[in-house]
Design a protein around this motif. Sequence first.
Motif, short mmCIF file in Angstrom:
data_model
loop_
_atom_site.label_atom_id
_atom_site.label_comp_id
_atom_site.label_asym_id
_atom_site.label_seq_id
_atom_site.Cartn_x
_atom_site.Cartn_y
_atom_site.Cartn_z
N THR A 103 0.85 -1.19 0.00
CA THR A 103 0.00 0.00 0.00
C THR A 103 0.89 1.25 0.00
O THR A 103 2.01 1.23 0.52
N GLU A 105 1.19 4.35 1.31
CA GLU A 105 1.80 5.10 2.42
C GLU A 105 2.94 4.31 3.05
O GLU A 105 4.03 4.84 3.28
N MET A 112 12.19 4.38 1.49
CA MET A 112 13.23 5.13 2.22
C MET A 112 14.17 4.18 2.93
O MET A 112 15.38 4.40 2.96
N THR A 134 19.36 10.56 0.68
CA THR A 134 18.40 9.51 0.34
C THR A 134 17.00 10.09 0.19
O THR A 134 16.64 11.07 0.82
N ILE A 135 16.22 9.46 -0.67
CA ILE A 135 14.82 9.84 -0.84
C ILE A 135 14.05 8.60 -1.30
O ILE A 135 14.64 7.66 -1.82
N ARG B 205 1.99 9.98 -16.04
CA ARG B 205 2.92 9.13 -15.28
C ARG B 205 3.69 9.89 -14.21
O ARG B 205 4.08 9.35 -13.19
N GLU B 206 3.93 11.16 -14.46
CA GLU B 206 4.78 11.96 -13.58
C GLU B 206 3.97 12.84 -12.62
O GLU B 206 4.55 13.49 -11.76
N LYS B 208 0.49 13.83 -10.23
CA LYS B 208 -0.77 13.59 -9.54
C LYS B 208 -1.25 14.92 -8.97
O LYS B 208 -0.47 15.62 -8.30
N LEU B 231 0.22 13.84 -2.97
CA LEU B 231 -0.15 12.56 -2.38
C LEU B 231 -0.83 12.73 -1.02
O LEU B 231 -0.63 13.74 -0.34
N PHE B 232 -1.60 11.72 -0.63
CA PHE B 232 -2.10 11.53 0.74
C PHE B 232 -2.86 12.73 1.31
O PHE B 232 -2.54 13.22 2.40
N TYR B 247 6.81 16.54 -3.47
CA TYR B 247 8.27 16.56 -3.39
C TYR B 247 8.83 17.97 -3.49
O TYR B 247 8.45 18.74 -4.35
N SER B 250 14.70 17.87 -2.43
CA SER B 250 15.33 16.61 -2.01
C SER B 250 14.53 15.93 -0.89
O SER B 250 15.05 15.04 -0.24
N THR B 251 13.31 16.37 -0.66
CA THR B 251 12.51 15.82 0.44
C THR B 251 11.06 15.67 -0.02
O THR B 251 10.64 16.30 -0.99
N LEU B 252 10.33 14.82 0.68
CA LEU B 252 8.88 14.78 0.50
C LEU B 252 8.30 15.69 1.57
O LEU B 252 8.53 15.47 2.76
N GLY B 272 14.41 14.13 4.56
CA GLY B 272 13.78 12.83 4.34
C GLY B 272 12.31 12.97 4.01
O GLY B 272 11.90 13.86 3.26
N LEU B 273 11.51 12.07 4.59
CA LEU B 273 10.09 12.04 4.29
C LEU B 273 9.29 12.79 5.36
O LEU B 273 9.39 12.50 6.54
N THR B 276 2.16 11.46 5.36
CA THR B 276 0.88 11.03 5.96
C THR B 276 0.38 12.00 7.05
O THR B 276 0.17 11.59 8.19
N SER B 364 -2.72 1.10 6.62
CA SER B 364 -3.72 2.13 6.28
C SER B 364 -4.91 2.18 7.25
O SER B 364 -6.06 2.19 6.80
N ASN B 385 -4.95 -6.80 -1.78
CA ASN B 385 -5.19 -6.00 -0.58
C ASN B 385 -6.69 -5.79 -0.43
O ASN B 385 -7.36 -5.42 -1.40
N GLU B 407 -8.06 -0.50 -1.42
CA GLU B 407 -7.08 0.12 -0.54
C GLU B 407 -7.54 1.49 -0.04
O GLU B 407 -8.57 2.00 -0.48
#
Lengths: 162, 460
Positions: A103, A105, A112, A134-135, B205-206, B208, B231-232, B247, B250-252, B272-273, B276, B364, B385, B407
């Motif tokens: 999934t 999320e 990562m 990193t990503i 494709r690239e 959303k 996203l999300f 994005y 270099s980060t989400l 990093g990320l 959610t 989820s 799922n 999902e």
Amino acid sequence: MKTAAKLLTVTLGVFLVLTMVGCPKKCVTPTEPVPPPPPPEEISETPPAPPRVEFNLAPIYFDFDKSDIRPGDATILQGNYDQLKKAPYARVTIEGYCDPIGTAEYNMALGMRRAESAKAYLVKLGADMSMFSTISYGEEKLVTTDRTKYELNRRCEFKVSE
Amino acid sequence: MRVSRLAVSKLAVGVLAANYLLLTANFVLAQDQPPLTPAPAVEVPAEELWLKLTSSGGRKKLSLVIADFKSPPGTDAQTFARIRDIRSVLVADLKFSLHFTFEEPESGKAFSFSTDEKKLDYKGWGTTGAQILVCGDLVSKRSGPQIQLRLYDLDVNRLIATKAYGLSEQWRWLAHQMADEVIKLLTPDDGVSRTRIAFSRAVNRETKELCIVDYDGANMGQLTSSGGLKLFPDWAPSGAALAYCTYGSSTLDIHTYALGSGKSVLVSSRTGLNTTPAFSPDGRTVATSLGFEGNQEIYLMDPNGKNLRRLTNNKSIDISPSWSPNGRQITFVSDRTGQPQVYVMNVDGTDLRRLTFEGSYNTSPAWSPRGDLIAFVQRQPGGTNQICVTDINGDTYMRLTSGMNNEDPCWSPDGLHIAFASNRSGSFEIYTMDWTGANQRRVTNVNGAYSPAWSPRLSR
């Protein structure tokens, strides 16, 4: 000198026209244009740039819901490390990806962890930790939607910027 | 406040047949789903779960009969059709609500009983077996045409309520408003007719972008168009903003999008990320998963991204937080056992407990606004799922979907419906279903719709 060249060109042109006109139909016209004379070579005093290292960092792949480095992929990472060793100035982004089985999320986090896993392995081999970032793209950038090739999505890619 | 889920589940089955006839162009009934018999979870028969969830007996459902809306002679064809459309949306909303059963006059007599205010045919309408009669009349006022909605109690033969609605271009919204007011009047609940579903749509494709659609599939619209992956999405409880991820260099990152201005604001761009995001029920806090301290952990932050408080602390993935409706607990996903499972903890990180034990991949989670159930996604032995619901103790759970992948569950604000993404048609689209798994309906047709987020009740 200039006049001589001009004269020659004109003469040659006249000759070409004449031969073409005088030629019967079966005569084959030249298909390739006459190449222009090459520009005079510039003589530069600046030394040549250092030879650029051509990176060919191969991707590695993972099992479903896993981020462990498999033995075959460890060999690939060794190959990547051998290249990076010669270019300590390089900046490398390690991108983690997933297949769409899981999934979205959770896969974002799993991607990562794959990237971090690859980084940790390279650092263990001796690479400088500070050369990496990193990503994760989770399951957002699939290379294939063919179920039989999903493993190709479960990957890390190594992108170099200097 | 606590409504018997057992009663509701029985109603859901009864309503199904009627709903089938009433599907509008916006609804496509799931092809590969058997909605009458939601697949029971491996260990727990459905009845057992419903019994566990319902300590007291269920409230009896009111039965409605909804008369044709009347317009005076000489009404133009367009207005006549509009009145009929409004009634259709009202009826669809009331059936979707799960609060009523529906009666129809015997065939042949269909709607021939008088709805005249002065000489209403109580006896005739009484023969339908319905307890409540809903009538609508088009009337001309100096301010413009109105629909006069009247509700009668057929048990005691009297008018319960009447309300006039000015006809406007926003006629679907008007019908939704009617439905919500009928529900408010006749039940202890608020309706969800005036809600919308935000989602992440694959434009190519690239890319959303964030999109939005009425809960019933009407009025599909695109909110953002700046490119990249969005996203999300998650609604602020005010209904005025959506948090989402996209994005940076270099980060989400987490941004909030304001529906009024159409502007996005960066909230968190830590290393990093940043992912959610989930608004607390009071809208004052956002729970999120951040990776800047080494790996994904659950944090709380203010909606502007400041005042960070860390709730989890281990080397595993902790992600996808969802709030209990009282704001005191959070359910989330962790793979601290080696595989992703659903957990619950207090908002200060204490009293951690594992909720899911069946299966090797549970993700989820989404806490019902009623507080009694948590929906989640379980990976099946067959490789797909599927959406399940469990009680909050994790004692029993039930699978609601089957077939292709289903999902990203999220709840309607009344906790009676679940929106989710399914690829049963080939591409992922948004669907809704009752909390029992019945009445699965397709909401979008955009060739790539993900991560639905059901809005709070909106004032427009």
